[in-house]
Design an enzyme around this catalytic site. Sequence first.
Site, PDB file in Angstrom:
ATOM      1  N   ASP A   1       0.504  -1.321   0.127  1.00 13.42           N
ATOM      2  CA  ASP A   1       0.080   0.017  -0.230  1.00 13.42           C
ATOM      3  C   ASP A   1       0.866   0.972   0.246  1.00 13.42           C
ATOM      4  O   ASP A   1       0.522   2.035   1.042  1.00 13.42           O
ATOM      5  CB  ASP A   1      -1.258  -0.117   1.468  1.00 13.42           C
ATOM      6  CG  ASP A   1      -1.392  -0.990   0.874  1.00 13.42           C
ATOM      7  OD1 ASP A   1      -1.857  -2.267   0.493  1.00 13.42           O
ATOM      8  OD2 ASP A   1      -2.389  -1.374   2.251  1.00 13.42           O
TER       9      ASP A   1
ATOM     10  N   LYS B   1      -8.327  -3.694  -2.023  1.00 12.60           N
ATOM     11  CA  LYS B   1      -7.742  -4.364  -0.962  1.00 12.60           C
ATOM     12  C   LYS B   1      -8.909  -3.552  -0.394  1.00 12.60           C
ATOM     13  O   LYS B   1      -8.471  -1.912   0.093  1.00 12.60           O
ATOM     14  CB  LYS B   1      -7.137  -4.641  -0.082  1.00 12.60           C
ATOM     15  CG  LYS B   1      -6.382  -4.314   0.557  1.00 12.60           C
ATOM     16  CD  LYS B   1      -4.653  -4.995   0.742  1.00 12.60           C
ATOM     17  CE  LYS B   1      -3.446  -4.440   1.920  1.00 12.60           C
ATOM     18  NZ  LYS B   1      -4.166  -3.699   2.655  1.00 12.60           N
TER      19      LYS B   1
ATOM     20  N   CYS C   1      -1.507  -2.185   8.277  1.00 14.60           N
ATOM     21  CA  CYS C   1      -2.101  -2.921   6.920  1.00 14.60           C
ATOM     22  C   CYS C   1      -0.680  -4.016   6.669  1.00 14.60           C
ATOM     23  O   CYS C   1      -0.549  -4.866   6.483  1.00 14.60           O
ATOM     24  CB  CYS C   1      -1.640  -2.503   5.348  1.00 14.60           C
ATOM     25  SG  CYS C   1      -3.113  -1.835   5.144  1.00 14.60           S
TER      26      CYS C   1
END
Length: 190
Positions: free
Chosen positions: A18, A78, A111
């Site tokens: 990310d 996601k 994350c």
Amino acid sequence: MPHPTRMSAGDTGLLIVDVQEKLMVKIPGAAALVRDAGFLIDVARLLDMPVQATEQYPKGLGPTVADLARRLPQRPDKTDFSCCAVPSVVDTFRRAARPKVVLAGIEAHVCVLQTALDLLALDFRVYVAADAVASRYPIDRDFALRRLEQAGAILTTAEACVFEWVGGSGHPQFKALSALVQERMQAIQQ
């Protein structure tokens, strides 16, 4: 016989978590993180290692930063924080017989942390390139790294990873790796 935690290009994969435009403007040392993640990607590609990346809700957080996006053609999106919620992430590493995974990206306490914990639960050996992970606030990064280490993840650095992947100067790609190391050193000194 090498130590069980020692990585090689033949048993390790790389996961970039990310590294997206809208978050990076809030990350201290963002340029260094992008440089070090790019370095890991370039060396992993040189060594024919599986490289994966994800994007957390790109509609809201934007795409992967351009410097990494050009190196990462596929980046599934996601909404769960853990990258393991994307079935292809785990499947790719399993199909390629890569029981070891190096993580880089953001945010360390969300994350990256949740992905690492899930990979550990799935019996992967997890490495976190500490110089290639970050959070908006240093305290979140610091405590995430402490928790990861306590949970069984191995903290390392981008450069330690790449030298471990080749194992020695006799590796056929060592000269090309050395050029990438020199390029990164010059970028750090600027």
